[in-house]
Design an enzyme around this catalytic site. Sequence first.
Site, mmCIF file in Angstrom:
data_model
loop_
_atom_site.group_PDB
_atom_site.id
_atom_site.type_symbol
_atom_site.label_atom_id
_atom_site.label_comp_id
_atom_site.label_asym_id
_atom_site.label_seq_id
_atom_site.Cartn_x
_atom_site.Cartn_y
_atom_site.Cartn_z
ATOM 1 N N ARG A 162 -3.257 -9.706 5.417
ATOM 2 C CA ARG A 162 -3.644 -9.206 3.837
ATOM 3 C C ARG A 162 -4.623 -7.982 4.385
ATOM 4 O O ARG A 162 -5.230 -8.121 5.399
ATOM 5 C CB ARG A 162 -4.449 -10.329 3.309
ATOM 6 C CG ARG A 162 -3.367 -11.540 3.051
ATOM 7 C CD ARG A 162 -4.266 -12.526 2.205
ATOM 8 N NE ARG A 162 -3.518 -13.746 1.843
ATOM 9 C CZ ARG A 162 -3.491 -14.839 2.807
ATOM 10 N NH1 ARG A 162 -4.148 -14.872 3.855
ATOM 11 N NH2 ARG A 162 -2.689 -15.857 2.492
ATOM 12 N N LYS A 191 -7.896 -16.133 3.068
ATOM 13 C CA LYS A 191 -8.318 -16.822 1.941
ATOM 14 C C LYS A 191 -9.078 -18.075 2.127
ATOM 15 O O LYS A 191 -8.560 -19.271 3.072
ATOM 16 C CB LYS A 191 -7.347 -16.769 0.817
ATOM 17 C CG LYS A 191 -6.650 -15.627 0.360
ATOM 18 C CD LYS A 191 -5.711 -16.012 -0.988
ATOM 19 C CE LYS A 191 -5.037 -14.912 -1.417
ATOM 20 N NZ LYS A 191 -3.916 -15.098 -2.258
ATOM 21 N N HIS A 257 0.909 -4.994 0.815
ATOM 22 C CA HIS A 257 1.511 -6.316 0.710
ATOM 23 C C HIS A 257 3.026 -6.186 1.029
ATOM 24 O O HIS A 257 3.748 -7.027 1.320
ATOM 25 C CB HIS A 257 1.229 -6.549 -0.664
ATOM 26 C CG HIS A 257 1.222 -8.287 -0.747
ATOM 27 N ND1 HIS A 257 -0.025 -9.064 -0.283
ATOM 28 C CD2 HIS A 257 2.001 -9.153 -1.218
ATOM 29 C CE1 HIS A 257 0.145 -10.455 -0.488
ATOM 30 N NE2 HIS A 257 1.501 -10.392 -0.879
ATOM 31 N N ARG A 260 3.401 -6.694 4.401
ATOM 32 C CA ARG A 260 3.389 -8.016 4.625
ATOM 33 C C ARG A 260 4.643 -8.924 4.402
ATOM 34 O O ARG A 260 5.082 -9.529 5.135
ATOM 35 C CB ARG A 260 2.277 -8.679 3.715
ATOM 36 C CG ARG A 260 2.050 -10.136 3.776
ATOM 37 C CD ARG A 260 0.725 -10.598 2.858
ATOM 38 N NE ARG A 260 0.687 -11.863 2.943
ATOM 39 C CZ ARG A 260 0.029 -12.858 3.765
ATOM 40 N NH1 ARG A 260 -0.472 -12.382 4.733
ATOM 41 N NH2 ARG A 260 0.081 -14.190 3.267
ATOM 42 N N HIS A 283 -0.042 -19.001 4.715
ATOM 43 C CA HIS A 283 0.420 -19.665 3.331
ATOM 44 C C HIS A 283 -0.029 -20.896 3.258
ATOM 45 O O HIS A 283 0.070 -21.774 4.793
ATOM 46 C CB HIS A 283 1.829 -19.633 3.121
ATOM 47 C CG HIS A 283 2.266 -18.195 2.877
ATOM 48 N ND1 HIS A 283 3.603 -17.796 2.843
ATOM 49 C CD2 HIS A 283 1.411 -16.993 2.178
ATOM 50 C CE1 HIS A 283 3.645 -16.432 2.481
ATOM 51 N NE2 HIS A 283 2.518 -16.172 2.111
ATOM 52 N N TYR A 292 11.156 -15.789 1.007
ATOM 53 C CA TYR A 292 11.701 -15.037 1.948
ATOM 54 C C TYR A 292 13.268 -15.556 2.419
ATOM 55 O O TYR A 292 14.118 -15.092 2.786
ATOM 56 C CB TYR A 292 10.810 -14.913 3.130
ATOM 57 C CG TYR A 292 9.434 -14.499 2.887
ATOM 58 C CD1 TYR A 292 9.479 -13.211 2.397
ATOM 59 C CD2 TYR A 292 8.623 -15.049 3.110
ATOM 60 C CE1 TYR A 292 8.172 -12.599 2.217
ATOM 61 C CE2 TYR A 292 7.361 -14.487 2.628
ATOM 62 C CZ TYR A 292 7.046 -13.186 2.199
ATOM 63 O OH TYR A 292 6.006 -12.673 1.749
#
Length: 331
Positions: A162, A191, A257, A260, A283, A292
């Site tokens: 990110r 995060k 992104h 990414r 994630h 994906y």
Amino acid sequence: MRDLRTLGPWLRRFLADYIVTERRLARNTQMSYRDSFTLLLPFISTKIRKSADRLNVEDITPALILQFLAHLEESRSCSVQTRNQRLTAIRSFARFVASRDPAHLAWCAQIRAITTKKAAPQPVSWMSRDEMEALVTVPDRQTLRGRAEHALLLFLYNTGARVSEATRLEVGDLQISRRGDNHALVTLHGKGNKIRQCPLWARTEDTLGELIQGRETCEPVFLSRHRKRYTRFGVYRLVERCAAQVPSLAARPITPHVIRHTCACHLLQAGVDLNTIRAWLGHVSLETTNIYAEIDLEMKAKAMALCSAAAPRPERPWKENKGVMAFLNAI
């Protein structure tokens, strides 16, 4: 707080104490909530003709919030996702106030009764290998600035990091020039202060090794042309500027992104399993990574449609003509 009705002290406690100390949420969450109220307070002040410093908690009414959310979409051209994000900040603040002062429970219930809008899922945009390689090679590596920009783009592609993870990266987070068969690694701070490690390609290791030569472990890896740590806006501008110089990408909105997503799609095409990709990208849930897999299924469907083996063949006649003239005509 002496006056439990004044909005300002409540906001200070919410953003400075509750978010940071009690909940220990990420810095980006704090800034996002701050931005929400930076937009909300002037809007309400204009509507009720009252300065922001004199606003009370009850001045944030459900009717004004709905007008504010409509203003975001119509006047500021914000997406439904942004609208919902701003509403989440307001509802979280209302819940905080009600938990500290039961007199505001009814007000909180009215605020939290405002529902989020259902947003259509955004299509996942990604680039082909040739497009990604073209993007990475845009910066002029004959200059110091170009080498730094090339290293940043290559790092984003390699790790799928990110923007916040790339801008926070420090020299001490890199484990390069390791002896033996040990891969170079980078430690990413994601995060919610979650930490993960990601392997680096050999060319990424070499590029970063040249970039950080002579720096201390506490210094940032990626420095802008002003020799300061890259900002989020700076990374976005870099990607947009480089994408504009690639003909096949010039008309498409290319963001960090998208890089990414490109990293994840290329890993999937290379046969990497979804759980490894989930850990690679940081994630929390595998459901987030499943988008994906759906992309991959679409690619397989397109490939099957183009496959000549799937095309219907003409029916064979009951008896084939095996004469010499048929043989000659068939050659």
